[in-house]
Scaffold this active site. Sequence first.
Site, PDB file in Angstrom:
ATOM      1  N   GLY A 147       0.026   6.683  -3.339  1.00 52.64           N
ATOM      2  CA  GLY A 147       1.318   6.070  -3.641  1.00 52.64           C
ATOM      3  C   GLY A 147       1.436   4.740  -2.927  1.00 52.64           C
ATOM      4  N   ARG A 229       1.975  14.310   6.970  1.00 52.07           N
ATOM      5  CA  ARG A 229       2.781  15.404   7.514  1.00 52.07           C
ATOM      6  C   ARG A 229       1.843  16.485   8.061  1.00 52.07           C
ATOM      7  NH1 ARG A 229       6.209  12.198   7.726  1.00 52.07           N
ATOM      8  NH2 ARG A 229       8.240  12.153   6.704  1.00 52.07           N
ATOM      9  N   GLU A 258       7.218  18.619  16.126  1.00 51.95           N
ATOM     10  CA  GLU A 258       7.213  17.349  16.856  1.00 51.95           C
ATOM     11  C   GLU A 258       8.459  17.298  17.730  1.00 51.95           C
ATOM     12  OE1 GLU A 258       6.714  14.048  14.154  1.00 51.95           O
ATOM     13  OE2 GLU A 258       4.896  14.901  13.303  1.00 51.95           O
ATOM     14  N   HIS A 277       3.407  10.212  16.296  1.00 55.31           N
ATOM     15  CA  HIS A 277       4.076   9.802  15.048  1.00 55.31           C
ATOM     16  C   HIS A 277       4.448   8.308  15.085  1.00 55.31           C
ATOM     17  CE1 HIS A 277       6.447  11.584  11.457  1.00 55.31           C
ATOM     18  NE2 HIS A 277       6.232  10.295  11.250  1.00 55.31           N
ATOM     19  N   ILE A 278       3.409   7.499  15.235  1.00 55.64           N
ATOM     20  CA  ILE A 278       3.665   6.056  15.365  1.00 55.64           C
ATOM     21  C   ILE A 278       2.926   5.221  14.323  1.00 55.64           C
ATOM     22  CG2 ILE A 278       4.356   5.784  17.777  1.00 55.64           C
ATOM     23  CD1 ILE A 278       0.728   5.457  16.681  1.00 55.64           C
TER      24      ILE A 278
HETATM   25  P1  NAP Z   1       4.531   8.076  -2.634  1.00 54.85           P
HETATM   26  O1  NAP Z   1       4.595   6.626  -2.988  1.00 54.85           O
HETATM   27  O2  NAP Z   1       5.535   9.007  -3.206  1.00 54.85           O
HETATM   28  O3  NAP Z   1       3.052   8.568  -3.011  1.00 54.85           O
HETATM   29  C1  NAP Z   1       2.649   9.904  -2.937  1.00 54.85           C
HETATM   30  C2  NAP Z   1       1.217  10.009  -3.467  1.00 54.85           C
HETATM   31  O4  NAP Z   1       0.768  11.359  -3.274  1.00 54.85           O
HETATM   32  C3  NAP Z   1       1.116   9.712  -4.967  1.00 54.85           C
HETATM   33  O5  NAP Z   1      -0.080   9.058  -5.265  1.00 54.85           O
HETATM   34  C4  NAP Z   1       1.100  11.130  -5.580  1.00 54.85           C
HETATM   35  O6  NAP Z   1       0.432  11.207  -6.837  1.00 54.85           O
HETATM   36  C5  NAP Z   1       0.304  11.863  -4.516  1.00 54.85           C
HETATM   37  N1  NAP Z   1       0.551  13.303  -4.608  1.00 54.85           N
HETATM   38  C6  NAP Z   1       1.712  13.973  -4.434  1.00 54.85           C
HETATM   39  N2  NAP Z   1       1.539  15.303  -4.638  1.00 54.85           N
HETATM   40  C7  NAP Z   1       0.237  15.464  -4.959  1.00 54.85           C
HETATM   41  C8  NAP Z   1      -0.559  16.578  -5.306  1.00 54.85           C
HETATM   42  N3  NAP Z   1      -0.036  17.818  -5.369  1.00 54.85           N
HETATM   43  N4  NAP Z   1      -1.858  16.385  -5.597  1.00 54.85           N
HETATM   44  C9  NAP Z   1      -2.401  15.142  -5.562  1.00 54.85           C
HETATM   45  N5  NAP Z   1      -1.699  14.019  -5.235  1.00 54.85           N
HETATM   46  C10 NAP Z   1      -0.399  14.186  -4.944  1.00 54.85           C
HETATM   47  O7  NAP Z   1       4.605   8.272  -1.032  1.00 54.85           O
HETATM   48  P2  NAP Z   1       4.265   7.196   0.115  1.00 54.85           P
HETATM   49  O8  NAP Z   1       5.367   6.208   0.267  1.00 54.85           O
HETATM   50  O9  NAP Z   1       2.903   6.671  -0.113  1.00 54.85           O
HETATM   51  O10 NAP Z   1       4.323   8.146   1.412  1.00 54.85           O
HETATM   52  C11 NAP Z   1       3.503   9.292   1.546  1.00 54.85           C
HETATM   53  C12 NAP Z   1       3.921  10.112   2.747  1.00 54.85           C
HETATM   54  O11 NAP Z   1       3.603   9.424   3.963  1.00 54.85           O
HETATM   55  C13 NAP Z   1       5.420  10.366   2.894  1.00 54.85           C
HETATM   56  O12 NAP Z   1       5.845  11.408   2.037  1.00 54.85           O
HETATM   57  C14 NAP Z   1       5.522  10.742   4.352  1.00 54.85           C
HETATM   58  O13 NAP Z   1       5.261  12.121   4.491  1.00 54.85           O
HETATM   59  C15 NAP Z   1       4.389   9.981   5.012  1.00 54.85           C
HETATM   60  N6  NAP Z   1       4.839   8.922   5.934  1.00 54.85           N
HETATM   61  C16 NAP Z   1       4.374   8.967   7.219  1.00 54.85           C
HETATM   62  C17 NAP Z   1       4.757   7.980   8.117  1.00 54.85           C
HETATM   63  C18 NAP Z   1       4.239   7.995   9.560  1.00 54.85           C
HETATM   64  O14 NAP Z   1       4.692   7.183  10.375  1.00 54.85           O
HETATM   65  N7  NAP Z   1       3.317   8.855   9.903  1.00 54.85           N
HETATM   66  C19 NAP Z   1       5.585   6.926   7.714  1.00 54.85           C
HETATM   67  C20 NAP Z   1       6.030   6.913   6.382  1.00 54.85           C
HETATM   68  C21 NAP Z   1       5.648   7.916   5.513  1.00 54.85           C
HETATM   69  P3  NAP Z   1       0.995  10.426  -8.139  1.00 54.85           P
HETATM   70  O15 NAP Z   1       0.653   8.979  -7.910  1.00 54.85           O
HETATM   71  O16 NAP Z   1       0.227  11.015  -9.271  1.00 54.85           O
HETATM   72  O17 NAP Z   1       2.476  10.687  -8.169  1.00 54.85           O
END
Ligand code: NAP
Length: 314
Positions: A147, A229, A258, A277-278
């Site tokens: 994503g 996550r 966490e 978580h940074i």
């Molecule tokens: P996003 O734009 O919604 O993208 C999610 C991606 O995961 C998409 O490519 C989606 O596929 C894929 N996906 C979802 N379910 C799936 C499954 N069952 N099988 C295969 N692929 C799957 O989300 P994002 O903005 O990139 O963020 C992703 C995650 O990062 C967030 O939900 C959050 O948990 C985490 N995050 C972490 C931090 C940190 O500081 N550690 C900060 C921000 C976010 P499709 O393209 O086909 O829909």
Amino acid sequence: MRKPIALVTRIDRSDELAWAALLAKLLPESEILPFHAMDDEQRNAAEITIVANPDPRDVAALPNLAWIHSLWAGVERLVAELGEAAPAIVRLEDPELGRVMAEAVLAWTYYLQRDMPAYRRQQQTATWRQHAYRRPGDLTVGILGMGLLGKAAAGRLNGAGFRVSGWARSPQPVEGVDMMDGPDGLDRLLRTSDIVVSLLPLTHETRGLIDAGRLATMKAGAQLINFSRGQIIVDGDLLAALDAGHIAHAVLDVFETEPLPPTSPYWQHDSVTVLPHISAPTDRNTAARIVADNIKHYYATGSLPTAIDIRRGY
Ligand code: NAP
């Protein structure tokens, strides 16, 4: 007079005040009110709420909401706590967050590619030993979740010369990335990647995805980065794969609980890097502008920004 916008958070009070002040500056025609400062009439009138880890009971006490804007990109907890009956949820989609996450993915990929964990261990025993240099072009980085964050990370990794594979739910082309989907695609990505990076949202499909079987599918000596996550990985299975040396190292920024409890075996494990978580903190300035623009657009056109699919979970 516009209806008040409720700011519902369970974050530090000084942080909440800073968000409120910035949003008020960017939305001068609206009244942004912290939930705890609203009377019943204002709570009944609110049709938009801006949230950061809200208490679901506070959101339920806003009976006429049309939509919810999250200040964060990850809305897993919000979806779980509010349930399918929740009003439309709009998450933060900030290119700056993508840039920061891509920087983190590149930094920790370099950390693994340049054998930093081994040199850290060697320093503890005053060991002078040089490991063979591995060229980025000889390594495949497999990104789970393509994503906003996965695509940004893939771009940075490509630019640095790594081979990149990606796994998403739906088939889709991404320039410079060997894209895969479905169970067979996951299997292929795990079998062929030297470093696997999780940027998947937590949903009922991704919870526990990286278990003993999937870890066994990974190359012997492969490395793992989890920046999405904690619950996507089965902790006991990862610890067993690390103890067996099948997975050489894991960089973990996110955990089921966490802050990570002091009793967690991850803290002391030689083959684990624990981060608090940074990897991609929200930038208040860029985020507040995006939220304000979405709200202004709603007032101007009556149409909501794209909301997440609550049943799908992201
Ligand atoms: P996003 O734009 O919604 O993208 C999610 C991606 O995961 C998409 O490519 C989606 O596929 C894929 N996906 C979802 N379910 C799936 C499954 N069952 N099988 C295969 N692929 C799957 O989300 P994002 O903005 O990139 O963020 C992703 C995650 O990062 C967030 O939900 C959050 O948990 C985490 N995050 C972490 C931090 C940190 O500081 N550690 C900060 C921000 C976010 P499709 O393209 O086909 O829909």
